[in-house]
Design a protein around this motif. Sequence first.
Motif, PDB file in Angstrom:
ATOM      1  N   ASN A 230       0.895  -1.133  -0.131  1.00 59.53           N
ATOM      2  CA  ASN A 230      -0.021  -0.119  -0.108  1.00 59.53           C
ATOM      3  C   ASN A 230       0.846   1.201   0.112  1.00 59.53           C
ATOM      4  OD1 ASN A 230      -1.822  -1.604  -0.008  1.00 59.53           O
ATOM      5  ND2 ASN A 230      -2.819  -1.308   2.125  1.00 59.53           N
ATOM      6  N   GLY A 231       2.047   1.302   0.514  1.00 58.98           N
ATOM      7  CA  GLY A 231       2.833   2.246   0.726  1.00 58.98           C
ATOM      8  C   GLY A 231       3.401   2.551  -0.620  1.00 58.98           C
ATOM      9  N   GLU A 232       3.801   1.718  -1.289  1.00 63.97           N
ATOM     10  CA  GLU A 232       4.247   1.841  -2.707  1.00 63.97           C
ATOM     11  C   GLU A 232       3.389   2.344  -3.696  1.00 63.97           C
ATOM     12  OE1 GLU A 232       7.888  -1.453  -2.999  1.00 63.97           O
ATOM     13  OE2 GLU A 232       5.890  -2.232  -2.911  1.00 63.97           O
ATOM     14  N   LEU A 233       2.141   1.805  -3.517  1.00 60.38           N
ATOM     15  CA  LEU A 233       1.105   2.328  -4.304  1.00 60.38           C
ATOM     16  C   LEU A 233       0.895   3.973  -3.919  1.00 60.38           C
ATOM     17  CD1 LEU A 233      -1.518  -0.794  -4.390  1.00 60.38           C
ATOM     18  CD2 LEU A 233      -0.048   0.002  -6.154  1.00 60.38           C
ATOM     19  N   LEU A 234       0.661   4.122  -2.721  1.00 59.05           N
ATOM     20  CA  LEU A 234       0.680   5.752  -2.494  1.00 59.05           C
ATOM     21  C   LEU A 234       1.734   6.426  -2.908  1.00 59.05           C
ATOM     22  CD1 LEU A 234      -0.965   7.795  -0.916  1.00 59.05           C
ATOM     23  CD2 LEU A 234       0.607   7.173   1.163  1.00 59.05           C
ATOM     24  N   LEU A 235       2.902   5.882  -2.749  1.00 61.87           N
ATOM     25  CA  LEU A 235       4.170   6.855  -3.251  1.00 61.87           C
ATOM     26  C   LEU A 235       4.225   7.026  -4.667  1.00 61.87           C
ATOM     27  CD1 LEU A 235       6.857   7.880  -2.017  1.00 61.87           C
ATOM     28  CD2 LEU A 235       8.004   5.782  -2.759  1.00 61.87           C
ATOM     29  N   SER A 236       3.889   6.124  -5.540  1.00 63.96           N
ATOM     30  CA  SER A 236       3.905   6.455  -6.831  1.00 63.96           C
ATOM     31  C   SER A 236       2.639   6.654  -7.680  1.00 63.96           C
ATOM     32  CB  SER A 236       4.316   5.093  -7.604  1.00 63.96           C
ATOM     33  OG  SER A 236       5.769   4.744  -7.229  1.00 63.96           O
TER      34      SER A 236
END
Length: 437
Positions: A309-315
């Motif tokens: 989820n963090g990576e999806l938010l980041l990009s």
Amino acid sequence: MAEASRIFHSTLFPTLSLQLSKPCYNSHVYPSLSLKKAPRPVQCSVSTSETKSTSSNATQEVPWGCDIDSLENAEALQKWLSDSGLPPQKMAIDKVAVGERGLVALKNVRKGEKLLFVPPSLFITADSEWSSPEAGQVLKQYSVPDWPLLATYLISEASAQKSSRWCNYISALPRQPYSLLYWTRAELDRYLEASQIRQRAIERVTDVIGTYNDLRLRIFSKYPDIFPEEVFNMETFRWSFGILFSRLVRLPSMDGKVALVPWADMLNHSCEVETFLDYDKSSQGVVFTTDRAYQPGEQVFISYGKKSNGELLLSYGFVPKEGTNPSDLVELPLSLKKSDRCYKEKLEALKKHGLSASQCYPIQITGWPLELMAYAYLAVSPPSMSKQFDEIAAAASNKSTIKKDLRYPDIEEKALQFILDSCESSISKQVALWIWM
């Protein structure tokens, strides 16, 4: 591409309400994804100032693009693509439940069917022709890498308006992408305080600002007639990098070439599917192969990758509904106790294999890696196991080429309790942060 529901949810903050079950790291069991309309996201201000901000100091939006849920510009894009060589499609742009806009099936779509077929003539790449040839020549003269070159290209083509062949595409892009690039430092510190992507988000914002400043000093200031500051400025670069982060795709079958692929970037992400975009040499276009069937009117999805989820938010600027992403993870911090009688011996064994007294390991809803369990074994192992410290430390390192699923039944319960205690400690610290906020 990343027009999936932007849910400013508690999943921004890592949760550790995980069952301490038998490790099953790398399991690919996908739970059902709810397609109900998501709540509107909390809007952060768009200033990059590191000082305290409010919604009243929001920066001015770029003069191109459209509202994220606009269908008028998207329909114009669809017509332009058809006129420009896009073959007849089984999908159309529409308002959807997951994401403001997306592609929905017009006809029955079978599982295993190839969809899309966007030809290379409709790709935007580092080799695309510039409406302002002088701008392209200058950037290539300075050997500007693909990402900043494409960011500058987007701004140049957007400012050219109707004289650019990409006018309809740019008009259909969001005027303000959902992106962490629009968060202030105060907002990153506040809303991501308990998240492990906070530092990466800060670094990404800093990198974009640094890239723009470098281009401005080395190139733009020397060619003000080609790169006027009223067009090529921090706000337009924030926009262009927001577009690239959320829509640029890497095509494995084209030697990893990166490209913006109009039409294809209207596809939203689902954790339920594994299909992805790639160039198909036989049909000579970007396609994807469906891994499920679709009925007319159903939204068609692809996967943006097995990302947390963090990576999806980041990009991409969104997080899936809590509990729907099997690739979501949290980093669990583990530490040796200095009161351990064998602390020095265990630390030496860890250092030998590139580890330290404190390590972080990922935990997913499907389990944890073997390395985490090995570290837990080492942390609770008694002096009588000193001859095995090196072997256990090696298994705890992800740099080790030998992956051994070590089992020590006599101390397994203590190792699991050690992991549970570490989880509870991490949760209590995060709860304290949430209360403070």
